[in-house]
Design a protein around this motif. Structure first.
Motif, PDB file in Angstrom:
ATOM      1  N   LEU A 128      -4.752  -2.024  -7.648  1.00 19.18           N
ATOM      2  CA  LEU A 128      -5.950  -1.435  -7.068  1.00 19.18           C
ATOM      3  C   LEU A 128      -5.782   0.065  -6.867  1.00 19.18           C
ATOM      4  CD1 LEU A 128      -6.329  -4.169  -4.316  1.00 19.18           C
ATOM      5  CD2 LEU A 128      -7.569  -4.081  -6.490  1.00 19.18           C
ATOM      6  N   ALA A 129      -6.906   0.754  -6.777  1.00 21.06           N
ATOM      7  CA  ALA A 129      -6.863   2.174  -6.461  1.00 21.06           C
ATOM      8  C   ALA A 129      -6.170   2.361  -5.119  1.00 21.06           C
ATOM      9  CB  ALA A 129      -8.273   2.738  -6.411  1.00 21.06           C
ATOM     10  N   HIS A 185      -5.144   3.191  -1.376  1.00 19.99           N
ATOM     11  CA  HIS A 185      -5.881   3.139  -0.110  1.00 19.99           C
ATOM     12  C   HIS A 185      -7.176   2.341  -0.256  1.00 19.99           C
ATOM     13  CE1 HIS A 185      -2.961   6.179   0.871  1.00 19.99           C
ATOM     14  NE2 HIS A 185      -3.467   7.006  -0.016  1.00 19.99           N
ATOM     15  N   SER A 186      -7.092   1.253  -1.013  1.00 17.49           N
ATOM     16  CA  SER A 186      -8.253   0.393  -1.214  1.00 17.49           C
ATOM     17  C   SER A 186      -8.632  -0.303   0.090  1.00 17.49           C
ATOM     18  CB  SER A 186      -7.950  -0.660  -2.280  1.00 17.49           C
ATOM     19  OG  SER A 186      -6.971  -1.565  -1.788  1.00 17.49           O
ATOM     20  N   GLU A 187      -9.820  -0.870   0.088  1.00 21.37           N
ATOM     21  CA  GLU A 187     -10.306  -1.590   1.262  1.00 21.37           C
ATOM     22  C   GLU A 187      -9.909  -3.059   1.229  1.00 21.37           C
ATOM     23  OE1 GLU A 187     -11.812  -0.096   3.834  1.00 21.37           O
ATOM     24  OE2 GLU A 187     -11.442   1.763   2.741  1.00 21.37           O
ATOM     25  N   ARG A 226       0.827  -1.203   0.000  1.00 17.32           N
ATOM     26  CA  ARG A 226       0.000   0.000   0.000  1.00 17.32           C
ATOM     27  C   ARG A 226       0.864   1.257   0.000  1.00 17.32           C
ATOM     28  NH1 ARG A 226      -4.633  -1.581   4.384  1.00 17.32           N
ATOM     29  NH2 ARG A 226      -6.250  -2.224   2.888  1.00 17.32           N
ATOM     30  N   ASP A 228      -2.262   0.413  -5.147  1.00 18.77           N
ATOM     31  CA  ASP A 228      -2.004  -0.684  -4.226  1.00 18.77           C
ATOM     32  C   ASP A 228      -1.800  -1.934  -5.068  1.00 18.77           C
ATOM     33  OD1 ASP A 228      -2.375   1.091  -2.192  1.00 18.77           O
ATOM     34  OD2 ASP A 228      -4.282   0.254  -1.500  1.00 18.77           O
TER      35      ASP A 228
END
Length: 456
Positions: free
Chosen positions: A33-34, A36-38, A7, A21
């Motif tokens: 991933l975008a 600060h993804s979950e 991250r 990420d």
């Protein structure tokens, strides 16, 4: 749920830098991933403020195992690679005996699988001129083939049997055999007859000081050998790669064939950083083949990197012992040629980017992506994209790497007079091989056997 989630890093993708990420499962990159993804993972790495790059690929590396364990072993030298952000090494065929048959190839491959901390590939030596042997090594997974256009080193003939091919007819046959495999022929290019001529001239003076090394192998020796092998390749059309370019003359000769045949070249950090004056300072510790050159040659090589005529920067990592180097301190003719360096390939190129000699993207291409594409590893190594191997490095572009040979990981650390005391802007913070962290926060965390065998 991923195995690893990185991250907050600035990620070097094929399209350029991006905030992403990066998710890993087993030994693959499985998602970009975008930021600060979950997403969740078993291990989350906070990489804020760092850059995530493809792991470096050192396409010219020597450990010589199982021969000469006093110089270095698969484990010791690949630990050094891990500390330097090199996630794959291409091991040259010099060993005892030379890696010139499928049986020797398999033996070296299995030892590497047991002992290597990072991934590795193996070159084969095609100079026995036996089609079944050459094709057999290809079937076993050879990454490429290597030849010298010089004679074997006296007293080390078994290490070079099948590797040294000084005759032009035999060189032509090598090109024909390797072309049948579809792989690359890598050439240590120095003209033996011309080298004999200059060596005889220098030895006739009675000198044995360090500077005679370069005088016995001037740039024309290298350039002529490149011209000869490329001219032969006009008849064959195999994939050709010239090892460790050192001079403006050699580079100009290479460039004459680029565009008319499939020919590439590499250079090394020592040729980009040191002139022949290093021989006066360090003596036998600075003896490498081909030799160090002049400042104008250094500038020409940097130009070649920037304009794309040189494909790659690689180390020619070549460990010897202090005793071997010291025995020849006062007689350069007797000194073994080679020096370690795998641990500092990445910091050196990060520093070049920081100094504006290259862009960061060019540095990544030169130490990783270009080599992967050239040797049949495209889309697997040297790239951060979904489906690629999870061989990655986290680097801090603002931190400094300060070289201290006493703390280097190579078993040949005490012979590293080239880099000792050097400072590079840019530091490897973490090395990930096959999805597993093998180096972080200054500590080797990888184990023997973490590396995988790589085939094209």
């Amino acid at each position: 749920m991923f195995d690893v989630l990185i991250r907050g890093a600035t990620v070097m993708t094929p399209a350029g830098e991006a905030q992403l990420d990066v998710a890993l499962t087993k030994d693959k990159i499985v998602a970009l991933l975008a930021p600060h993804s979950e997403a969740q993972a078993a291990e989350i790495i906070d990489a804020g403020g760092q850059h995530l790059l493809p792991g470096a690929i050192d396409i010219h590396f020597h450990v010589r195992a199982p021969a000469y364990p006093e110089r270095g072993t698969w484990e010791s030298e690949t630990r050094a690679a891990a500390a330097g952000g090199v996630t794959t090494v291409f091991e040259m065929p010099i060993s005892k005996p030379c890696c010139a048959t499928p049986e020797i190839f398999v033996s070296r491959r299995e030892q590497g699988r047991r002992e290597a901390v990072v991934n590795f590939a193996l070159y084969g030596a095609p100079g026995l001129l036996d089609a079944e042997l050459v094709h057999g090594m290809a079937r076993e997974g050879a990454i490429a083939y290597k030849i010298f256009t010089t004679e074997a080193v006296p007293g080390r003939e078994d290490e070079f049997e099948g590797l040294c091919v000084p005759g032009e007819a035999e060189q032509l046959r090598v090109l024909e055999l390797v072309r049948q495999t579809g792989l690359v022929t890598v050439v240590h290019a120095e003209s033996q007859p011309l080298m004999d001529h200059f060596t005889a001239q220098v030895k006739a003076t009675g000198r044995n000081d360090a500077l005679t090394h370069g005088e016995s192998r001037p740039p024309v020796v290298e350039a002529l050998a490149i011209a000869k092998i490329a001219t032969l390749n006009d008849l064959v059309g195999t994939k050709l790669h010239i090892a460790h370019l050192t001079s403006a003359h050699a580079l100009r000769t290479l460039q004459r064939w680029q565009g008319s045949q499939d020919i590439t070249g590499e250079t090394c950090p020592q040729y980009l950083s040191f002139t022949e004056d290093a021989l006066s300072r360090f003596g036998s510790y600075a003896k490498i083949n081909p030799p160090l050159r002049k400042e104008a040659d250094i500038e020409a090589l940097w130009d070649g990197l920037r304009n794309g005529s040189i494909l790659s920067v690689t180390t020619d990592h070549s460990p010897f012992t202090v005793a071997e180097k010291e025995r020849a301190r006062n007689n350069i003719w007797a000194a073994p040629p080679g020096a370690p360096g795998v641990e500092f390939l990445v910091p050196m190129l990060l520093d070049a980017a920081a100094q504006g000699k290259l862009s960061l993207g060019q540095a990544v291409d030169l130490m990783s992506s270009n080599g992967a594409r050239r040797f049949g590893l495209a889309n697997r190594k040297g790239v951060i994209q979904v489906g690629a191997d999870a061989d990655l490095i986290l680097v801090d572009l603002k931190a400094m790497t300060v070289v201290d040979r006493q703390t280097e990981r190579s078993q040949a650390r005490d012979t590293d007079y080239f880099l000792d005391g050097q400072r590079f802007q840019g530091k490897v913070e973490r090395t990930i091989v096959n999805g597993k962290t093998v180096y972080a926060a200054g500590q080797i965390t990888g184990q023997a056997g973490d590396g995988q065998f790589v085939r094209p």
